[in-house]
Design a protein around this motif. Structure first.
Motif, PDB file in Angstrom:
ATOM      1  N   ASP A 222       0.857  -1.178   0.000  1.00 31.76           N
ATOM      2  CA  ASP A 222       0.000   0.000   0.000  1.00 31.76           C
ATOM      3  C   ASP A 222       0.896   1.233   0.000  1.00 31.76           C
ATOM      4  O   ASP A 222       1.746   1.386   0.889  1.00 31.76           O
ATOM      5  CB  ASP A 222      -0.886  -0.009   1.254  1.00 31.76           C
ATOM      6  N   PRO A 223       0.754   2.145  -1.010  1.00 31.51           N
ATOM      7  CA  PRO A 223       1.664   3.291  -1.093  1.00 31.51           C
ATOM      8  C   PRO A 223       1.614   4.209   0.120  1.00 31.51           C
ATOM      9  O   PRO A 223       2.617   4.832   0.472  1.00 31.51           O
ATOM     10  CB  PRO A 223       1.213   4.026  -2.360  1.00 31.51           C
ATOM     11  N   ARG A 224       0.459   4.310   0.798  1.00 31.17           N
ATOM     12  CA  ARG A 224       0.363   5.160   1.978  1.00 31.17           C
ATOM     13  C   ARG A 224       1.153   4.568   3.145  1.00 31.17           C
ATOM     14  O   ARG A 224       1.812   5.284   3.895  1.00 31.17           O
ATOM     15  CB  ARG A 224      -1.100   5.368   2.353  1.00 31.17           C
ATOM     16  N   VAL A 225       1.096   3.248   3.272  1.00 34.31           N
ATOM     17  CA  VAL A 225       1.893   2.590   4.315  1.00 34.31           C
ATOM     18  C   VAL A 225       3.375   2.730   3.989  1.00 34.31           C
ATOM     19  O   VAL A 225       4.206   2.994   4.868  1.00 34.31           O
ATOM     20  CB  VAL A 225       1.498   1.106   4.438  1.00 34.31           C
ATOM     21  N   ALA A 226       3.734   2.582   2.707  1.00 34.29           N
ATOM     22  CA  ALA A 226       5.141   2.707   2.295  1.00 34.29           C
ATOM     23  C   ALA A 226       5.661   4.117   2.553  1.00 34.29           C
ATOM     24  O   ALA A 226       6.810   4.304   2.972  1.00 34.29           O
ATOM     25  CB  ALA A 226       5.277   2.343   0.822  1.00 34.29           C
ATOM     26  N   ARG A 227       4.804   5.115   2.311  1.00 35.49           N
ATOM     27  CA  ARG A 227       5.216   6.499   2.575  1.00 35.49           C
ATOM     28  C   ARG A 227       5.473   6.691   4.071  1.00 35.49           C
ATOM     29  O   ARG A 227       6.478   7.276   4.475  1.00 35.49           O
ATOM     30  CB  ARG A 227       4.140   7.472   2.097  1.00 35.49           C
ATOM     31  N   ARG A 228       4.535   6.194   4.864  1.00 32.80           N
ATOM     32  CA  ARG A 228       4.700   6.295   6.320  1.00 32.80           C
ATOM     33  C   ARG A 228       5.976   5.575   6.763  1.00 32.80           C
ATOM     34  O   ARG A 228       6.759   6.089   7.571  1.00 32.80           O
ATOM     35  CB  ARG A 228       3.477   5.674   6.998  1.00 32.80           C
ATOM     36  N   ALA A 229       6.226   4.404   6.206  1.00 32.26           N
ATOM     37  CA  ALA A 229       7.423   3.629   6.555  1.00 32.26           C
ATOM     38  C   ALA A 229       8.690   4.397   6.202  1.00 32.26           C
ATOM     39  O   ALA A 229       9.662   4.425   6.967  1.00 32.26           O
ATOM     40  CB  ALA A 229       7.389   2.286   5.832  1.00 32.26           C
ATOM     41  N   THR A 230       8.689   5.042   5.027  1.00 32.53           N
ATOM     42  CA  THR A 230       9.860   5.818   4.592  1.00 32.53           C
ATOM     43  C   THR A 230      10.127   6.974   5.539  1.00 32.53           C
ATOM     44  O   THR A 230      11.264   7.202   5.973  1.00 32.53           O
ATOM     45  CB  THR A 230       9.631   6.350   3.162  1.00 32.53           C
ATOM     46  N   GLU A 231       9.083   7.709   5.882  1.00 33.06           N
ATOM     47  CA  GLU A 231       9.244   8.888   6.730  1.00 33.06           C
ATOM     48  C   GLU A 231       9.724   8.514   8.133  1.00 33.06           C
ATOM     49  O   GLU A 231      10.592   9.173   8.704  1.00 33.06           O
ATOM     50  CB  GLU A 231       7.924   9.659   6.794  1.00 33.06           C
ATOM     51  N   VAL A 232       9.163   7.440   8.683  1.00 38.15           N
ATOM     52  CA  VAL A 232       9.574   7.009  10.025  1.00 38.15           C
ATOM     53  C   VAL A 232      11.022   6.548  10.003  1.00 38.15           C
ATOM     54  O   VAL A 232      11.808   6.850  10.913  1.00 38.15           O
ATOM     55  CB  VAL A 232       8.641   5.900  10.560  1.00 38.15           C
ATOM     56  N   ALA A 233      11.421   5.816   8.952  1.00 37.10           N
ATOM     57  CA  ALA A 233      12.801   5.327   8.854  1.00 37.10           C
ATOM     58  C   ALA A 233      13.788   6.484   8.708  1.00 37.10           C
ATOM     59  O   ALA A 233      14.885   6.455   9.281  1.00 37.10           O
ATOM     60  CB  ALA A 233      12.933   4.364   7.677  1.00 37.10           C
ATOM     61  N   ILE A 234      13.406   7.520   7.956  1.00 42.52           N
ATOM     62  CA  ILE A 234      14.275   8.702   7.831  1.00 42.52           C
ATOM     63  C   ILE A 234      14.432   9.360   9.192  1.00 42.52           C
ATOM     64  O   ILE A 234      15.541   9.711   9.612  1.00 42.52           O
ATOM     65  CB  ILE A 234      13.687   9.694   6.803  1.00 42.52           C
ATOM     66  N   TYR A 235      13.309   9.493   9.896  1.00 43.61           N
ATOM     67  CA  TYR A 235      13.345  10.116  11.225  1.00 43.61           C
ATOM     68  C   TYR A 235      14.203   9.293  12.193  1.00 43.61           C
ATOM     69  O   TYR A 235      14.907   9.838  13.038  1.00 43.61           O
ATOM     70  CB  TYR A 235      11.920  10.244  11.758  1.00 43.61           C
ATOM     71  N   ALA A 236      14.181   7.967  12.022  1.00 40.90           N
ATOM     72  CA  ALA A 236      14.958   7.076  12.894  1.00 40.90           C
ATOM     73  C   ALA A 236      16.403   6.930  12.436  1.00 40.90           C
ATOM     74  O   ALA A 236      17.178   6.193  13.038  1.00 40.90           O
ATOM     75  CB  ALA A 236      14.298   5.705  12.949  1.00 40.90           C
ATOM     76  N   ARG A 237      16.767   7.635  11.333  1.00 38.26           N
ATOM     77  CA  ARG A 237      18.117   7.562  10.765  1.00 38.26           C
ATOM     78  C   ARG A 237      18.495   6.149  10.329  1.00 38.26           C
ATOM     79  O   ARG A 237      19.655   5.751  10.408  1.00 38.26           O
ATOM     80  CB  ARG A 237      19.156   8.107  11.751  1.00 38.26           C
ATOM     81  N   GLN A 238      17.520   5.399   9.876  1.00 39.71           N
ATOM     82  CA  GLN A 238      17.770   4.046   9.367  1.00 39.71           C
ATOM     83  C   GLN A 238      17.740   4.111   7.833  1.00 39.71           C
ATOM     84  O   GLN A 238      16.716   3.874   7.196  1.00 39.71           O
ATOM     85  CB  GLN A 238      16.730   3.075   9.910  1.00 39.71           C
TER      86      GLN A 238
END
Length: 605
Positions: free
Chosen positions: A116-132
């Motif tokens: 789901d592109p909305r879940v993928a977007r959320r996953a990307t943003e959280v990972a950037i914030y977590a520096r992963q």
């Protein structure tokens, strides 16, 4: 943000259970809405650590591939299984409790599973914030694959890959970014050139730029990006040929001329000056070229010619605040304080964007002329903002120089601070006051106490190490620097400080050299690190190579400590006349330098 209603009085355990149930229900609601395909995505994580946008693209309102007629992405149908719901709850609650690393991993797994592109977007943003970074890249790939019409997904994916130095992997996405509807290739190449500046693989960047620019042979910005990359990679001949081609395409474009001048300066400062002068003959109203010409004349110590250029700038652009500011700064470099002050005061009467910066510089000019009360007045007039803390630190330094150390410390303590970084600045400033007063133990204790609440703060760790060296605690110096290296593996000065400290004591010299080599790889143009390399080679008995590095360091920066080192190695190599000459030069400017005095006492006793 949703505000909670005031809680009713009751059992604390019941309240905690109610809060937990509320969080679970909220997360379950998000999962149901997202997977049903009928809701907006969850609130975005703070984008503080978004990778730099590599190529800006305007979103196109028309339907893009993989999108519906209303330009929204096609959404998959996902059944809300127990496993998916559990992972959603895990991701959301982990994020709410501050465990963003776990939240990022859970969301990344959900993105792969649901597509789901909305879940993928959320996953990307959280990972950037977590520096992963790796997790962010994998999630961004899912986002782009499931919503190929999203310019934001493509931008983030390309930016993450470039920042991770995965340049070949980034290439097809960058090529696509330059051609999608709404893209501006000219601006795109300039933006990409700025983004890759910090990528360490300079040769890789050059190959990437050449590949991307091959499709745009007549676009000046594309050829300019190649020239820039070639210059940064040390390929001066290629940089020069490319930048000359840019000028054929666009003769009056100032950035291309300035890049050519940078290339020429590596071989001959005189040739660079002549090139600037030739451009001004053709285009006398080129403001930036004339500013750079004035700077170059100043660097070459052609002071009357530099002053003449200042005057031309002021005559041609009498009300241009940027020109007036540049002339003021160049006048400060020239130590023409009257001209500098006149122009800075003019800016206070004009609509200049940062008057606090002007007050700070006026304070510095007064300080340079030993007008202490005037300098204190200017610093006191700097309002809160970017210049406030630097101005107050200078205010405290002046108080300390007047013998009012405790007043200076009190001044710093009562300032307060709006951020953790400002608190660090004030602590380090107070420590420096104590260090200057030769109260190193108190300075060390002050920084150590600050580390108690911020144990991983890089600047505090570095200063802690330097102060440990002053009180002869080499064990603490080493442990602090090694911790800093673990936290910031790209901290060139941490490697250098540890390597130099070992070399200066003739301890573990092979390891010391290895540390300094790492520092030099991270910062190849840093003259203090080049000096350290010369010093460790000297300690290892390699005088010819030591002299090569120390001469290079001294030519780039005639610092007292570098001069002391160069003089010592020249002395030991039998070149005593040159050693005396170097020591004389640095003694005139820094007669009280501790390293220099100890060197002279040791070798000439």
């Amino acid at each position: 943000m949703i505000r909670r209603s005031p809680a009713k009085k009751g059992n604390a355990r019941t309240s905690r259970m109610s809060d937990g149930v509320a969080r679970v229900c909220a997360a379950a609601g998000i999962a149901l809405l997202v997977l049903a395909g009928c809701a907006e995505r969850p609130a975005k994580v703070a984008p503080a650590d978004d990778p730099q946008t590599v190529v800006q693209v305007e979103e196109d309102d028309s339907a893009a591939p993989g999108r519906r007629a209303d330009n929204r992405p096609e959404l998959p149908f996902n059944e809300l299984t127990d496993n998916i719901l559990y992972e959603f709850l895990l991701a959301e609650i982990a994020g709410q409790r501050g465990n963003v690393a776990m939240s990022a991993e859970a969301y990344a797994d959900l993105a792969k599973r649901t597509r789901d592109p909305r879940v993928a977007r959320r996953a990307t943003e959280v990972a950037i914030y977590a520096r992963q970074t790796d997790t962010a890249i994998e999630s961004a790939k899912v986002w782009h694959e499931t919503d190929p019409g999203s310019a934001r997904a493509l931008q983030l994916l390309a930016g993450l890959l470039v920042n991770a130095s995965r340049l070949e992997e980034a290439r097809p996405y960058l090529q696509k970014l330059l051609t999608v509807p709404g893209a501006n290739p000219a601006e795109g190449f300039l933006q990409l050139g700025r983004t890759v500046t910090n990528v360490q693989d300079r040769a890789g960047v050059l190959r990437l730029m050449q590949t991307l620019a091959a499709d745009y042979p007549k676009l000046p910005q594309a050829r300019y990006a190649v020239a820039q990359a070639a210059f940064n990679a040390g390929e001066d001949a290629l940089a020069l040929s490319e930048v000359l081609e840019v000028q054929n395409l666009r003769p009056d474009w100032e950035p291309a001329v300035l890049l050519e001048v940078q290339v020429l300066q590596r071989k001959s400062a005189d040739e660079a000056l002549k090139r600037l002068a030739r451009h001004l003959e053709k285009f006398p109203n080129s403001r930036d070229i004339r500013l750079n010409y004035a700077r170059a004349l100043l660097t070459d110590k052609r002071f009357p010619a530099a002053r003449a250029e200042f005057q031309k700038l002021l005559d041609d652009f009498p009300t241009n605040t940027e020109v007036i500011f540049a002339v003021a700064l160049l006048s400060m470099q020239l130590q023409d304080y009257r001209l500098a002050e006149d122009n800075l005061r003019r800016l206070l009467d004009l609509d200049y964007r940062d008057k606090n910066q002007i007050r700070l510089y006026l304070g510095q000019i007064a300080e340079e002329q030993d007008k202490v009360s005037e300098a204190l007045r200017w610093y006191a007039e700097v309002d809160r903002g970017d210049q406030f803390i630097p101005a107050q630190i200078r205010y405290a330094n002046l108080l300390s120089k007047q013998g009012k150390l405790e007043d200076a410390r009190e001044h710093l303590k009562k300032l307060g601070s709006a951020s953790a970084q400002q608190r660090v600045q004030l602590i380090l400033a107070e420590a420096q006051l104590l260090r200057d007063a030769r109260r190193e133990k108190e300075a060390f204790q002050l920084v150590e106490q600050a580390l108690g609440s911020q144990p991983d703060q890089p600047e505090l760790l570095y200063d802690h190490a330097m102060l440990a060296e002053r009180i002869d605690r080499l064990d603490i110096l080493e442990s602090s620097l090694r911790k800093l290296i673990a936290i910031r593996p790209d901290h060139a000065h941490a490697y250098n400080a540890l390597g130099y400290s070992l070399a200066d004591r003739s301890l573990r010299l092979p390891e010391a050299r290895e540390l300094i080599e790492k520092a030099l790889k991270l910062a190849p143009d840093d003259f203090f690190i080049i000096d350290s390399m010369g010093w460790v080679l000297y300690r290892m008995g390699n005088l010819p190579e030591a002299l090569k590095h120390l001469r290079k360091a001294y030519a780039g920066r005639a610092d007292a400590e570098i001069g002391a080192h160069l003089g010592e190695v020249l002395w030991m190599a039998g070149e005593r006349a040159e050693a005396e000459k170097v020591w004389r030069e640095v003694s005139e400017k820094n007669p009280k330098n501790e390293t220099l005095l100890k060197t002279l006492q040791r070798l000439k006793q």
